[in-house]
Design an enzyme around this catalytic site. Structure first.
Site, PDB file in Angstrom:
ATOM      1  N   CYS A 360       0.802  -1.234   0.000  1.00 42.73           N
ATOM      2  CA  CYS A 360       0.000   0.000   0.000  1.00 42.73           C
ATOM      3  C   CYS A 360       0.834   1.283   0.000  1.00 42.73           C
ATOM      4  CB  CYS A 360      -0.959   0.013   1.184  1.00 42.73           C
ATOM      5  SG  CYS A 360      -1.664  -1.581   1.611  1.00 42.73           S
ATOM      6  N   ARG A 389       6.569 -11.437   5.443  1.00 41.32           N
ATOM      7  CA  ARG A 389       6.003 -11.334   6.787  1.00 41.32           C
ATOM      8  C   ARG A 389       6.544 -12.456   7.657  1.00 41.32           C
ATOM      9  NH1 ARG A 389      -0.319 -10.085   5.098  1.00 41.32           N
ATOM     10  NH2 ARG A 389       0.162  -8.290   3.765  1.00 41.32           N
ATOM     11  N   GLN A 407       1.179 -10.832  -3.512  1.00 39.54           N
ATOM     12  CA  GLN A 407      -0.225 -10.420  -3.452  1.00 39.54           C
ATOM     13  C   GLN A 407      -0.664  -9.829  -4.779  1.00 39.54           C
ATOM     14  OE1 GLN A 407      -0.133  -7.731  -0.004  1.00 39.54           O
ATOM     15  NE2 GLN A 407      -1.602  -9.103   0.962  1.00 39.54           N
ATOM     16  N   ASP A 409      -2.317  -7.186  -5.575  1.00 41.26           N
ATOM     17  CA  ASP A 409      -2.731  -5.968  -4.887  1.00 41.26           C
ATOM     18  C   ASP A 409      -3.173  -4.904  -5.873  1.00 41.26           C
ATOM     19  OD1 ASP A 409      -3.074  -5.249  -2.297  1.00 41.26           O
ATOM     20  OD2 ASP A 409      -0.946  -5.124  -1.817  1.00 41.26           O
ATOM     21  N   HIS A 411      -5.083  -0.715  -5.807  1.00 39.81           N
ATOM     22  CA  HIS A 411      -5.643   0.394  -5.041  1.00 39.81           C
ATOM     23  C   HIS A 411      -6.359   1.336  -5.993  1.00 39.81           C
ATOM     24  CE1 HIS A 411      -2.514  -1.161  -2.318  1.00 39.81           C
ATOM     25  NE2 HIS A 411      -3.380  -0.830  -1.389  1.00 39.81           N
ATOM     26  N   LYS A 491     -15.569  -3.138   4.840  1.00 37.67           N
ATOM     27  CA  LYS A 491     -14.954  -4.021   3.846  1.00 37.67           C
ATOM     28  C   LYS A 491     -15.910  -5.131   3.421  1.00 37.67           C
ATOM     29  CE  LYS A 491     -12.784  -7.302   7.073  1.00 37.67           C
ATOM     30  NZ  LYS A 491     -11.596  -8.112   7.340  1.00 37.67           N
ATOM     31  N   HIS A 537      -8.569  -0.459  -1.039  1.00 43.38           N
ATOM     32  CA  HIS A 537      -7.667  -1.595  -1.232  1.00 43.38           C
ATOM     33  C   HIS A 537      -8.493  -2.744  -1.801  1.00 43.38           C
ATOM     34  CE1 HIS A 537      -4.700   0.031   1.803  1.00 43.38           C
ATOM     35  NE2 HIS A 537      -5.817   0.556   2.280  1.00 43.38           N
TER      36      HIS A 537
END
Length: 662
Positions: A360, A389, A407, A409, A411, A491, A537
């Site tokens: 992000c 992680r 990911q 991902d 946005h 979400k 997101h």
């Protein structure tokens, strides 16, 4: 040509069974396999259960949703056995909870030095953690026999309320230090204790069956022993965790065990090794995935399709670094709230850098590179970004729980009045991508504002209504999780259902009121004033590693033709046809078909090997095929499909690939 027409029209060479065969053909099993603690929805049961669970460390688990019990008469009419769950059957929950207590009593009878800790019910049964010597499978048999004896005695389970001081005295008298720690975590009085007869007791809020005889000793089993750190802390003692499964009757247990065997057969770790798809090399470190050539080509196909679909839906693609200065993670808040999941910082030229746990902040920096006008919105950026992680070694689990993963991902930066349309667009894109892999059944949850949240009431209300309206427009049914949203925005979570009926957390759409403030991102509105944009997101597949693991188990390694690492294997009857076989493979490859030659064995063994490797198509070549410039096609599931020209074979494969035929 008749055979070829049948090949094209019915796609027989692509079809494969997806339903789960059962011991009794009249039964169709619907049950999710997982080992997540089942938190009771009834408040009066939560107190001690939560205190106990807080001290444990659960195994890696698939986030699945249980299927509700059907009416018995409807089951008989439909021919389906729907296994009950802890939420749908109060009696089953009581049986499982009592089984945990009976097991602990049996263990301490057989092993007097064993110290008890926690013993909750879970979605498939129960477990209990003991501080004791390591156990073997033979020990489990002994414990099961002792449990049977306790059950046969039909001992009553009696609830007692005592003061905190009295509970402390009793715990000290039996020298159970872990129970003292659990007692300290219980904040409410009085303290409740459950007795089995007058021989054994435990701190417990219930519920339980009335007597041990209510447990059907043919409807439960002890399944396995695993190590579990006390409180999930690797610096604390390693305990012996005994898992068991328990059901209301023997038929349910048999159905569950059959399902479990089928899930075991589909285990992505075993299939990944058998098909040479991926590995985790301990020399490199746990939780770090090595994609082998066959697995890598599947990933390549998924990524190419993902990128193409996103470009078509108006996304700009990004590539961003794997590390950044530590200051970036201070601004984002990760160092304050997520540090335990981040790797240690590294010093480079007197500055601290950090491996990224999220993508992000990078996308926000790309947004901030220039001033934006309200006319620029919506802005959509997407990246297949690898993140890192920290996970305890004991929690690592194949592709499902790793330390480095990619990911999908994206946005979206937009205006308040664009939220609904953007969410609807994400729902459409999500469905388009998931349908390519045969996932058409979803469970959708909408999580709303929690008690502690950032952002004013008005923007929360607008965003939540926009999410609801988008779901309503899409026509998807959904459940509302009141107060279950993140502190920074509402979400939508989507779970996909695989071929065994298991549900996997996959897609997430999250409105964020936090990061735009932290990074002070703005745009210029129609009045030439600076305003804060809305940030969304979203991920469709989640992580490529986890999604690949789900795909392997969904297909049991039998990937559809368009996704198969090797789509066709050419097999010579003898090595004298090898030259022509190489010509065939060359033509297939030049037409974008993944193909290879395999030889050196008798034809029956070559066919068996191809079937074991789950190759969708085999092209057999003998003297006749060489003379006529044909191939004889054999499908893994369709059997012999006849002889055809090479160009016809290529054309049929290309058409199936184009249509993403499953």
């Amino acid at each position: 040509m008749a055979t070829f027409h049948f090949l094209q029209s019915s796609a027989r060479f692509l079809s494969k069974p997806t339903s789960l065969p059962l011991p009794n053909p009249s039964l169709s099993l619907h049950f999710p396999l997982k080992r997540l603690v089942s938190f009771p929805k009834r408040p009066e049961l939560k107190r001690l259960h939560e205190a106990a669970v807080a001290t444990g460390s659960a195994q890696p688990a698939v986030d699945l949703q249980n299927v509700p019990v059907q009416d018995t008469q409807k089951q008989e009419q439909s021919g389906k056995l729907v296994l009950p769950t802890n939420d749908s059957s109060d009696e089953l929950l009581r049986i499982r909870h009592t089984c945990a207590h009976v097991m602990a009593m049996a263990v301490q009878k057989l092993y007097p030095d064993a110290k008890v800790t926690i013993g909750p019910w879970i979605d498939n049964g129960f477990y209990y953690d003991f501080d004791m010597e390591p156990l073997s499978d033979n020990d489990l048999k002994r414990i099961k026999k002792e449990m049977d004896r306790i059950i046969k005695r039909n001992l009553p389970l009696v609830r007692e309320e005592v003061s905190r001081d009295e509970a402390q005295k009793r715990i000290m008298a039996v020298n159970e230090p872990y129970k003292m720690e659990i007692l300290d975590s219980i904040k409410e009085d009085p303290i409740t204790i459950y007795h089995i007869g007058n021989e054994w007791w435990d701190l417990c809020a219930g519920p339980h069956v009335e007597t041990t005889g209510k447990i059907n000793n043919k409807a439960f089993q002890l399944e396995s022993v695993a190590g579990a750190y006390w409180r999930g802390d690797e610096k604390k003692p390693m305990l012996q965790r005994i898992y068991g499964t328990a059901w209301e009757n023997e038929e349910q247990l048999k159905a569950y065990l059959h399902f479990k065997e089928e899930a075991k057969r589909r285990d992505h770790r075993r299939i990944g090794q058998d098909l040479d798809l991926f590995s985790i090399q301990e020399e490199a470190g746990g939780g770090l995935v090595f994609w082998h050539p066959k697995g890598a080509i599947v990933r390549h196909i998924i990524e190419d399709s993902w990128r193409k679909t996103h470009i078509e839906h108006g996304y700009d693609l990004l590539f961003t670094p794997h590390v950044a200065r530590a200051d970036l993670w201070k601004i984002s808040g990760h160092l304050d709230f997520y540090k335990e999941n981040m790797y240690d910082q590294m010093e480079i030229e007197d500055e601290l850098y950090q491996l990224r746990p999220m993508n992000c902040p990078y996308h926000i920096l790309v947004y901030k590179r220039k001033l934006h006008s309200y006319r620029d919105f919506p802005i959509r950026v997407a990246e297949l970004g690898t993140v890192y992680r920290y996970e305890l070694s004991g929690s690592l689990h194949g592709l499902f729980r790793v330390r480095g993963f990619t990911q999908d991902d994206a946005h979206i930066f937009c205006l308040e009045d664009q939220i609904k349309d953007e969410i609807r667009g994400v729902l459409d894109l999500t469905e388009e991508i998931l349908l390519q892999f045969g996932f058409s059944k979803y469970e959708v949850n909408l999580s709303t504002r929690p008690e502690k949240a950032v952002g004013d009431d008005d923007i929360w209300e607008k965003a939540t209504v926009a999410l609801k309206d988008a779901l309503d427009d899409k026509g998807w049914s959904y459940q509302i999780d009141e107060g279950g949203g993140a502190f920074y925005g509402p979400k939508i979570d989507l779970k996909i259902e695989d071929s065994l009926g298991r549900k996997w957390q996959c897609s997430t759409i999250q409105v964020d009121f936090n990061l735009p403030n932290r990074f002070d991102i703005t745009y210029v509105d129609s009045n030439s004033e600076k305003r804060r944009p809305i940030m969304i997101h979203r991920a469709v597949l989640g992580s490529l590693e986890r999604f690949f693991g789900v795909l392997i188990e969904h297909y049991a390694g039998d990937f559809p033709l368009w996704l198969a690492p090797i789509q066709a294997r050419v097999l010579p009857v003898t090595d004298t046809q090898l030259g022509y076989c190489n010509e065939v493979v060359g033509k297939l490859k030049s037409n974008g078909i993944r193909a290879e030659v395999c030889h050196g064995e008798r034809l029956p063994k070559l066919i068996r090997n191809a079937e074991k490797q789950k190759i969708p198509l085999m092209a057999v070549v003998g003297l006749k095929e060489v003379e006529t410039h044909n191939v004889t096609v054999r499908s893994r599931f369709g059997g012999e499909l006849g002889t055809m020209k090479i160009d016809e074979f290529i054309s049929s494969i290309q058409q199936a690939i184009k249509n993403r035929t499953l």
